[in-house]
Design an enzyme around this catalytic site. Structure first.
Site, PDB file in Angstrom:
ATOM      1  N   TRP A 139       0.855  -1.188   0.000  1.00  0.00           N
ATOM      2  CA  TRP A 139       0.000   0.000   0.000  1.00  0.00           C
ATOM      3  C   TRP A 139       0.893   1.241   0.000  1.00  0.00           C
ATOM      4  CZ3 TRP A 139      -1.895   2.746   4.819  1.00  0.00           C
ATOM      5  CH2 TRP A 139      -2.908   3.678   4.525  1.00  0.00           C
ATOM      6  N   ALA A 170      -6.547  -4.804   7.336  1.00  0.00           N
ATOM      7  CA  ALA A 170      -7.564  -3.811   6.994  1.00  0.00           C
ATOM      8  C   ALA A 170      -8.804  -4.412   6.353  1.00  0.00           C
ATOM      9  CB  ALA A 170      -6.969  -2.761   6.038  1.00  0.00           C
ATOM     10  N   ASP A 224      -0.584  -5.225   9.218  1.00  0.00           N
ATOM     11  CA  ASP A 224      -1.648  -4.310   8.810  1.00  0.00           C
ATOM     12  C   ASP A 224      -2.821  -5.180   8.355  1.00  0.00           C
ATOM     13  OD1 ASP A 224      -3.319  -2.397   7.777  1.00  0.00           O
ATOM     14  OD2 ASP A 224      -1.876  -1.569   6.343  1.00  0.00           O
ATOM     15  N   LYS A 233     -13.432  -0.887   6.134  1.00  0.00           N
ATOM     16  CA  LYS A 233     -13.962  -1.760   5.098  1.00  0.00           C
ATOM     17  C   LYS A 233     -14.995  -2.731   5.638  1.00  0.00           C
ATOM     18  CE  LYS A 233     -10.067  -0.074   3.299  1.00  0.00           C
ATOM     19  NZ  LYS A 233      -9.096   0.757   4.052  1.00  0.00           N
TER      20      LYS A 233
END
Length: 394
Positions: free
Chosen positions: A127, A210, A208, A243
């Site tokens: 990302w 997400a 991470d 999300k």
């Protein structure tokens, strides 16, 4: 003073959004922006979140600050969601943050403060905000190979060969599930190998996560994170609610720091609180309160999990449809990896020139590296995209 400023580099995704809005074609397709969309192209408010908002509004009696770490109920609920049986409150310090990005930023500052010489290793690709934040904070960084553009799969041998160069005290940043931007995930056996390597190297795992619930399900998507939490003495976990709860604009995230047994967890907690304080004082609470209300209510949690499963299956269906259309049109299995990828994103392996052709001739917008947001498609637009891709080689 301000006359010395120079224009910052353009954000490619924001720039792509502007180009899409300016395109007058009614049949244009937006596959660039990383938000979930339903078949009608909307990013809906989830049913359980809407009900939670009503309950919070009716019960709320004050807008006073909650605390530097945010709401304890939110932090605890997120720790249980992400870590499951691996959650050990005696090891876990946590703070609410403005979205997953806020959690990444606070984690990076914690690393800089506690191990200023450590190098952060990131997947290539990753990302874009990961390297951007580290560069801004002047934290040493490097990358490890991750994605094979030829096969559309994880290049695990290359990944492990690169990570063999990790030094004791370095930090390895991993995507918990639904890798962004590629959609290619580690298998269970590969996670086990990574955990062993990090343990042998004495490196800090930084995860991470997400998109929990967008890939193979809430529990399966947390496998790697939970494994590392159990097996390694110290782990950093940045989790986002944008999300899987659809609360993008509420900016609800959490950073968890798992320390080795014998470490004073309260000292770790105090340092996280201080980092929150010097960055934005108190974290936002409304989105966090919606999330904790859902997770702590049996009826809302069940409804949320059911709707999240519908979202996941919808994206899997689109993946399968696109892979099958491309197989039929190209008479090749070279795009079958799309069906094996998980989450919102896949990287198609197209050249920047091919991406530009899709945008110019077909009104199909994707990031220049050919990352597409699967959720930007629907049953009607999948054949349009497939025909346009197949025509590139025609």
């Amino acid at each position: 003073m301000f006359e010395t400023l120079t224009p910052p580099p353009a954000d490619k995704i924001i720039e792509l959004m502007a180009q899409f809005r300016a395109d007058p074609r009614e049949d244009k397709i937006d596959l660039g922006v990383g938000v979930y969309k339903d078949p009608e192209g909307r990013t809906p408010v989830m049913r359980a979140v809407r009900t939670a908002a009503t309950r919070v509004w009716e019960a709320e009696t004050t807008k006073a600050y909650v605390g530097l770490a945010g709401d304890a109920a939110f932090n605890a609920a997120m720790a249980k969601l992400v870590l499951g049986e691996a959650h050990d409150p005696a090891r876990t310090a946590s703070v609410a943050t403005p979205g997953g990005t806020g959690a990444i930023r606070i984690a990076a500052e914690l690393i800089r403060n506690t191990a200023p010489g450590a190098t952060v290793w990131m997947s290539d690709p990753t990302w874009p905000n990961h390297p951007a934040i580290l560069k801004y904070l002047d934290i040493p960084q490097t990358s490890y190979r991750y994605f094979d553009t030829t096969t559309g799969e994880v290049d695990f041998d290359a990944m492990m060969a690169d990570l063999a160069g990790v030094q004791r005290g370095d930090v390895v940043l991993l995507h918990g599930c639904c890798h962004n931007p590629t959609g290619a995930n580690l298998t269970a056996d590969q996670w086990l190998a990574v955990a062993d390597l990090l343990g042998d190297k004495g490196a800090l795992a930084w995860i991470d996560i997400a998109y929990q619930g967008f890939g193979d399900g809430l529990e399966a998507d947390a496998f790697g994170t939970r494994l590392l939490a159990k097996q390694l003495p110290e782990v950093l976990i940045a989790a986002s609610c944008s999300k899987n709860f659809g609360v993008y604009r509420e900016r609800a995230g959490v950073l968890m720091a798992l320390s080795a047994k014998g470490t004073d967890r309260d000292v770790v907690q105090g340092n996280l609180n201080t980092l929150n304080r010097v960055n934005y004082s108190f974290p936002p609470d409304h989105g966090a309160r919606l999330v904790s209300t859902v997770l702590d209510s049996d009826d809302l949690r069940a409804d949320w999990a059911a709707e999240l499963e519908d979202v996941r299956n919808s994206m899997l269906g689109l993946r399968t449809q696109l892979a099958e259309e491309l197989r039929r049109l190209t008479n090749s299995d070279c795009y079958d990896f799309i069906a094996r990828h998980r989450g919102m994103f896949s990287r198609l392996g197209l050249t920047p020139e091919q991406v530009a052709t899709l945008r110019k001739e077909h009104g199909i917008y994707m990031v220049g590296d050919s990352r597409i947001n699967i959720a930007g498609l629907n049953a009607q637009s999948v054949p349009v995209l497939a025909r346009a891709i197949a025509a590139l080689d025609g």
